[in-house]
Design an enzyme around this catalytic site. Structure first.
Site, PDB file in Angstrom:
ATOM      1  N   SER A   9       0.980  -1.190  -0.045  1.00 39.11           N
ATOM      2  CA  SER A   9      -0.086  -0.022   0.102  1.00 39.11           C
ATOM      3  C   SER A   9       1.081   1.079   0.185  1.00 39.11           C
ATOM      4  O   SER A   9       1.505   1.409   0.884  1.00 39.11           O
ATOM      5  CB  SER A   9      -0.931   0.034   1.309  1.00 39.11           C
ATOM      6  OG  SER A   9      -1.325   1.370   1.302  1.00 39.11           O
ATOM      7  N   MET A  38      -8.926   8.473   0.001  1.00 38.54           N
ATOM      8  CA  MET A  38      -9.612   8.938   1.204  1.00 38.54           C
ATOM      9  C   MET A  38     -10.143  10.316   0.833  1.00 38.54           C
ATOM     10  O   MET A  38      -9.326  11.377   0.401  1.00 38.54           O
ATOM     11  CB  MET A  38      -8.751   8.878   2.451  1.00 38.54           C
ATOM     12  CG  MET A  38      -8.056   7.766   2.441  1.00 38.54           C
ATOM     13  SD  MET A  38      -7.411   7.455   4.189  1.00 38.54           S
ATOM     14  CE  MET A  38      -6.460   5.857   4.096  1.00 38.54           C
ATOM     15  N   HIS A  67      -8.203   1.460  -3.925  1.00 44.68           N
ATOM     16  CA  HIS A  67      -9.160   1.234  -2.773  1.00 44.68           C
ATOM     17  C   HIS A  67      -9.907   2.681  -2.486  1.00 44.68           C
ATOM     18  O   HIS A  67      -9.479   3.421  -2.137  1.00 44.68           O
ATOM     19  CB  HIS A  67      -8.524   0.662  -1.505  1.00 44.68           C
ATOM     20  CG  HIS A  67      -9.179   0.651  -0.171  1.00 44.68           C
ATOM     21  ND1 HIS A  67      -8.567   0.293   0.909  1.00 44.68           N
ATOM     22  CD2 HIS A  67     -10.746   0.737   0.086  1.00 44.68           C
ATOM     23  CE1 HIS A  67      -9.508   0.177   1.785  1.00 44.68           C
ATOM     24  NE2 HIS A  67     -10.690   0.549   1.475  1.00 44.68           N
ATOM     25  N   MET A 138     -11.494  -5.122   5.505  1.00 43.48           N
ATOM     26  CA  MET A 138     -10.721  -4.375   6.510  1.00 43.48           C
ATOM     27  C   MET A 138     -10.560  -5.030   7.611  1.00 43.48           C
ATOM     28  O   MET A 138     -11.453  -5.239   8.486  1.00 43.48           O
ATOM     29  CB  MET A 138     -11.357  -3.048   6.679  1.00 43.48           C
ATOM     30  CG  MET A 138     -11.457  -2.187   5.502  1.00 43.48           C
ATOM     31  SD  MET A 138     -10.018  -1.913   4.383  1.00 43.48           S
ATOM     32  CE  MET A 138      -8.866  -1.142   5.701  1.00 43.48           C
TER      33      MET A 138
HETATM   34  C1  DX5 Z   1      -6.005   2.064   5.430  1.00 42.48           C
HETATM   35  C2  DX5 Z   1      -5.587   1.751   4.206  1.00 42.48           C
HETATM   36  C3  DX5 Z   1      -4.554   0.690   4.183  1.00 42.48           C
HETATM   37  C4  DX5 Z   1      -3.426   1.185   4.699  1.00 42.48           C
HETATM   38  C5  DX5 Z   1      -2.730  -0.237   5.621  1.00 42.48           C
HETATM   39  O1  DX5 Z   1      -7.272   2.469   5.606  1.00 42.48           O
HETATM   40  O2  DX5 Z   1      -6.881   1.113   3.660  1.00 42.48           O
HETATM   41  O3  DX5 Z   1      -4.150   0.414   2.770  1.00 42.48           O
HETATM   42  O4  DX5 Z   1      -2.326   1.326   3.972  1.00 42.48           O
HETATM   43  O5  DX5 Z   1      -1.745   0.044   6.313  1.00 42.48           O
HETATM   44  P1  DX5 Z   1      -0.945  -1.033   7.174  1.00 42.48           P
HETATM   45  O6  DX5 Z   1      -0.644  -2.194   6.248  1.00 42.48           O
HETATM   46  O7  DX5 Z   1       0.279  -0.365   7.971  1.00 42.48           O
HETATM   47  O8  DX5 Z   1      -2.160  -1.423   8.471  1.00 42.48           O
HETATM   48 ZN    ZN Z   2      -6.527   0.060   1.511  1.00 39.84          ZN
END
Ligand code: DX5
Ligand code: ZN
Length: 221
Positions: A9, A38, A67, A138
């Site tokens: 990510s 976001m 995403h 999630m």
């Molecule tokens: C959080 C994002 C994730 C984030 C995950 O809302 O959707 O993609 O980057 O981060 P880690 O792997 O650090 O939990």
């Molecule tokens: Zn994500």
């Protein structure tokens, strides 16, 4: 045996050196690049939108996994269909007409994903599971990288796996949030196909090796 797919990510990358980070992903064994959009409304954080996705699309050689953590994601689909995005994922909680939204994503030439927040049960997908290419569970509340994995997510993976097998759907199970070697192994044992990892990859000393090791995770016999 099927191979574990790893989607780093970009959220945890160094945005001051974005091109370098993208080149690292290109040279790595990553299967795709996960991009978190976001809007500060659906989630309490703002990241980037279409212009950055377009810029990334010019440099990345791996498929793009977008995403969308935004309200009214339908508005976003049309304007990004020229970027060569492989997989576009919308949140179940953000779509009043999820069936229509999935049709729109597919009509725009992308694979369609549906994401579920930790508080949304897997059974909500029962009537649309056959039209979903990827379910994104999630395993943290969306909005930020570096959060702690919610262990109940493992039950959701098992339940979803069962639903997919019973329905004959081809959907893959992708997990996002708090993935590391330990939770990654548990997730693969539970039936996950794709691991998203942000801080664990970009915060590691050797991201190439971290991606390689995550890809090597296979279900315990
Ligand atoms: C959080 C994002 C994730 C984030 C995950 O809302 O959707 O993609 O980057 O981060 P880690 O792997 O650090 O939990
Ligand atoms: Zn994500």
């Amino acid at each position: 045996m099927k191979e574990t797919q790893v989607y780093p990510s970009l959220l945890s990358a160094d945005f001051g050196n974005l091109q370098k980070e993208i080149e690292m992903i290109n040279a790595s064994e990553a299967d795709s690049l996960h991009l978190d959009v976001m809007d500060g409304v659906f989630v309490p954080n703002i990241t980037f939108g279409a212009p950055i996705l377009q810029m990334v699309s010019k440099h990345i050689t791996k498929p793009m996994d977008v995403h969308l953590m935004i309200v009214d994601p339908d508005k976003f689909i049309e304007g990004t269909k020229e970027f060569g995005i492989d997989l576009m994922t919308v949140h179940y909680e953000a779509c009043t007409h999820i069936h229509r939204t999935l049709q729109k994503i597919k009509a725009a030439g992308m694979r369609a994903g549906v994401a579920l927040n930790p508080g949304t049960p897997v059974c909500m997908l029962r009537d649309i599971i056959e039209m979903i290419d990827v379910v994104l569970l999630m395993s943290v509340n969306p909005g930020f990288g570096g959060q702690k994995f919610i262990p109940h997510s493992l039950n959701k993976v098992r339940e979803l796996k069962k639903m997919i097998e019973e329905s004959g759907s081809h959907a893959l199970i992708e997990i996002d949030g708090g993935v590391n070697y330990e939770t990654g192994q548990q997730l693969i044992d539970a039936g996950a196909d794709i691991l998203v990892a942000g801080s664990f990859v970009f915060g590691s000393k050797n991201p190439y090796e971290t991606i390689h090791n995550l890809k090597k995770l296979t279900p315990a016999q």
